[in-house]
Design a protein around this motif. Structure first.
Motif, short mmCIF file in Angstrom:
data_model
loop_
_atom_site.label_atom_id
_atom_site.label_comp_id
_atom_site.label_asym_id
_atom_site.label_seq_id
_atom_site.Cartn_x
_atom_site.Cartn_y
_atom_site.Cartn_z
N ILE A 140 0.84 -1.21 0.00
CA ILE A 140 0.00 0.00 0.00
C ILE A 140 0.87 1.26 0.00
CG2 ILE A 140 -1.65 1.33 1.37
CD1 ILE A 140 -2.75 -1.41 2.37
N ALA A 141 1.89 1.25 0.86
CA ALA A 141 2.80 2.40 0.92
C ALA A 141 3.51 2.61 -0.42
CB ALA A 141 3.82 2.19 2.03
N ALA A 142 3.85 1.52 -1.09
CA ALA A 142 4.53 1.63 -2.38
C ALA A 142 3.64 2.28 -3.43
CB ALA A 142 4.99 0.25 -2.85
N LEU A 143 2.35 1.96 -3.41
CA LEU A 143 1.43 2.58 -4.36
C LEU A 143 1.36 4.09 -4.14
CD1 LEU A 143 -1.50 -0.02 -4.39
CD2 LEU A 143 0.07 0.51 -6.27
N HIS A 144 1.38 4.52 -2.89
CA HIS A 144 1.38 5.96 -2.60
C HIS A 144 2.70 6.60 -3.04
CE1 HIS A 144 -2.40 6.19 -0.49
NE2 HIS A 144 -2.06 5.23 0.37
N ASP A 145 3.82 5.93 -2.74
CA ASP A 145 5.13 6.53 -3.01
C ASP A 145 5.46 6.58 -4.49
OD1 ASP A 145 5.22 6.60 -0.28
OD2 ASP A 145 7.22 5.72 -0.10
N GLU A 146 4.90 5.66 -5.27
CA GLU A 146 5.20 5.62 -6.70
C GLU A 146 4.29 6.54 -7.51
OE1 GLU A 146 4.79 1.47 -7.37
OE2 GLU A 146 6.87 1.01 -6.89
N ALA A 147 3.18 7.00 -6.92
CA ALA A 147 2.26 7.88 -7.63
C ALA A 147 2.81 9.30 -7.68
CB ALA A 147 0.89 7.86 -6.96
N THR A 148 2.52 10.01 -8.76
CA THR A 148 2.99 11.39 -8.89
C THR A 148 2.09 12.37 -8.16
OG1 THR A 148 1.75 11.61 -10.96
CG2 THR A 148 4.07 10.92 -11.12
N SER A 149 0.89 11.94 -7.79
CA SER A 149 -0.05 12.80 -7.06
C SER A 149 -1.10 11.92 -6.42
CB SER A 149 -0.72 13.81 -8.00
OG SER A 149 -1.55 13.13 -8.92
N VAL A 150 -1.92 12.53 -5.57
CA VAL A 150 -3.04 11.78 -4.97
C VAL A 150 -4.00 11.32 -6.07
CG1 VAL A 150 -5.09 11.99 -3.51
CG2 VAL A 150 -2.90 12.88 -2.71
N GLU A 151 -4.21 12.19 -7.06
CA GLU A 151 -5.18 11.86 -8.12
C GLU A 151 -4.72 10.68 -8.97
OE1 GLU A 151 -5.80 15.65 -6.43
OE2 GLU A 151 -4.00 14.93 -7.47
N THR A 152 -3.40 10.54 -9.18
CA THR A 152 -2.91 9.45 -10.02
C THR A 152 -2.64 8.17 -9.23
OG1 THR A 152 -0.60 10.19 -9.76
CG2 THR A 152 -1.86 11.07 -11.63
N THR A 153 -2.89 8.20 -7.91
CA THR A 153 -2.72 6.99 -7.10
C THR A 153 -3.73 5.93 -7.54
OG1 THR A 153 -1.99 8.32 -5.21
CG2 THR A 153 -2.73 6.08 -4.74
N ASP A 154 -3.30 4.70 -7.58
CA ASP A 154 -4.18 3.59 -7.97
C ASP A 154 -5.07 3.22 -6.78
OD1 ASP A 154 -5.41 1.31 -8.88
OD2 ASP A 154 -3.58 0.37 -9.64
N TRP A 155 -6.10 4.05 -6.55
CA TRP A 155 -6.95 3.85 -5.39
C TRP A 155 -7.71 2.52 -5.40
CZ3 TRP A 155 -6.24 6.28 -1.08
CH2 TRP A 155 -5.63 7.54 -1.09
N PRO A 156 -8.20 2.04 -6.54
CA PRO A 156 -8.83 0.71 -6.52
C PRO A 156 -7.87 -0.38 -6.02
CG PRO A 156 -9.44 1.87 -8.52
CD PRO A 156 -8.38 2.70 -7.86
N GLN A 157 -6.59 -0.30 -6.41
CA GLN A 157 -5.63 -1.28 -5.93
C GLN A 157 -5.35 -1.08 -4.44
OE1 GLN A 157 -4.61 -3.86 -7.47
NE2 GLN A 157 -3.05 -4.58 -6.03
N VAL A 158 -5.28 0.17 -4.01
CA VAL A 158 -5.11 0.44 -2.57
C VAL A 158 -6.26 -0.17 -1.78
CG1 VAL A 158 -5.08 2.26 -0.80
CG2 VAL A 158 -3.74 2.53 -2.90
#
Length: 411
Positions: free
Chosen positions: A293-311
């Motif tokens: 989960i932390a990796a998905l946040h850290d690899e995203a360029t912004s909150v909007e581009t975070t893969d929220w369904p995967q989170v």
């Protein structure tokens, strides 16, 4: 932290391990090491670190141990008989390059996290014996008087003695459960450092640094442990955001507003590599899922581009692996991002009658979701109430600022 303090904290568990392995008396050995650390801090600050610091510390600690044994009038005859029956050179450390190197970290961690101890005692003893922190530093970290913390540590050492705890790895049957306790203690230390529960600072760098150092050392001993690898990845990914979490005035900056160029990309890359290998080759556990989960946040360029369904999917998995109200609260935020704030609020409603009732973080999440849903007035009131309940001053300031923004009319 000064260079001398860095050296002392790195050497403290090695010296303690040597003494406990030789003599088996954890309480006296730990006291002797603490005395040696104090002596070294004073002497090395004046004269510099000696050529063989490990040998210096071990020699002084061994002599302090002998002094304690000889000074105990009630047990003097028995202890001296033991000493007389032992090789005399066992009490004085040889030069650093003459003693075979041995890593006692794992044995020390298992001893400090012995099941006979309460969770607060496990935390305190781990920080003192393995982390090298002084009693005043540990007391300050957990906001208790120094005398109280000293008594807690003394009781913990007596409990180990009464339980007949031994300086050895547990049996295969006990290894897994005991390792889970060790990892949990290190996880708690890191979390307390990363988001201090109270006090003037949001981030206690001394605690996060110690936790990360110990988890990394534990991973070196147990590279095939998926959860140890997961915890190392999680701490690296979380600490990587540390510089961006506060502004110049020390106020908290939420993830959505952080300057991601300040994140430590080298730490993120190291953690991602560890996590990728762990997920592909080792049994899955909760720390690995949290790291993912932390990796998905850290690899995203912004909150909007975070893969929220995967989170959200990972939080669903985490709830199955390790059900916990805090996990459910975090899942509510992810659910709000995927299915809308009303869906997240439904989860928060379910948590409101449980152990998190009245918790400032539950109120803050509810306020955040209400704001997203357009209910500004109720959100502002809840942010104010959360600020009143929060123990950390940076969190209080952040929550009050959020409330003020919502009370102000939007332009």
């Amino acid at each position: 932290m000064t260079p001398v303090e860095d050296v002392l904290r790195a050497l403290a568990p090695r010296v303690l391990g040597t003494l406990v392995r030789r003599h088996g008396d954890f309480a006296r050995c730990e006291d002797a090491v603490q005395e040696a650390l104090i002596a070294a801090a004073e002497k090395w600050a004046r004269e510099g670190v000696p050529e063989h610091p490990l040998g210096w510390l071990t020699t002084v600690a061994a002599r302090r141990y002998v002094d304690q044994v000889r000074g105990d009038a009630a047990r003097e005859r028995r202890e001296l008989a033991v000493l007389d029956a032992s090789p005399r050179d066992a009490l004085v450390a040889p030069a650093a390059d003459a003693e075979p190197a041995r890593d006692d970290l794992l044995e020390l961690l298992f001893l400090c996290c012995h099941p006979a101890l309460t969770a607060p005692s496990q935390l305190a003893l781990t920080l003192r014996a393995v982390g090298g922190l002084t009693t005043p530093e540990i007391a300050a970290a957990f906001l208790v008087p120094e005398k109280t913390m000293g008594q807690r540590i003394s009781r913990a050492k007596q409990t180990l003695r009464d339980a007949g705890a031994r300086f050895e790895l547990p049996s295969d049957a006990e290894h897994g459960p005991r390792l889970r306790v060790v990892l949990h203690v290190l996880y708690l230390v890191f979390n307390e450092g990363y988001s201090a529960s109270a006090g003037p600072d949001l981030h206690r760098v001394d605690l996060t640094r110690e936790a990360l150092r110990l988890v990394r050392a534990l991973h070196e001993r147990l590279p095939a442990s998926g959860e140890t690898t997961g915890l190392l990845a999680l701490t690296l990914l979380t600490e990587a955001r540390g510089r961006a979490r506060t502004g110049p005035d020390g106020v908290l900056i939420p993830l959505a507003e952080q300057d991601r160029s300040l994140w430590d990309r080298a730490a993120i890359a190291e953690a991602t590599a560890l996590l990728t290998h762990s997920l592909a080759t080792l049994p899955l556990g909760p720390y690995q899922v949290q790291a993912a989960i932390a990796a998905l946040h850290d690899e995203a360029t912004s909150v909007e581009t975070t893969d929220w369904p995967q989170v959200l999917a990972l939080y669903d998995l985490l709830e199955r692996l390790a059900p916990n109200p805090v996990v459910s609260l975090n899942r509510a935020v992810a659910l709000g991002m995927v299915d809308g704030p009303e869906a997240g609020l439904a989860v928060v409603d379910d948590l409101d009658s449980g152990v998190l009732a009245g918790n400032h973080r539950l109120l803050a999440v509810r306020a955040h979701l209400l704001d997203q849903a357009g209910n500004r007035a109720e959100a502002a009131a809840l942010f104010q109430e959360a600020a009143r309940l929060a123990g950390s001053r940076p969190e209080q300031r952040f929550l009050l600022a959020r409330a003020a923004e919502l009370f102000s009319p939007r332009m």
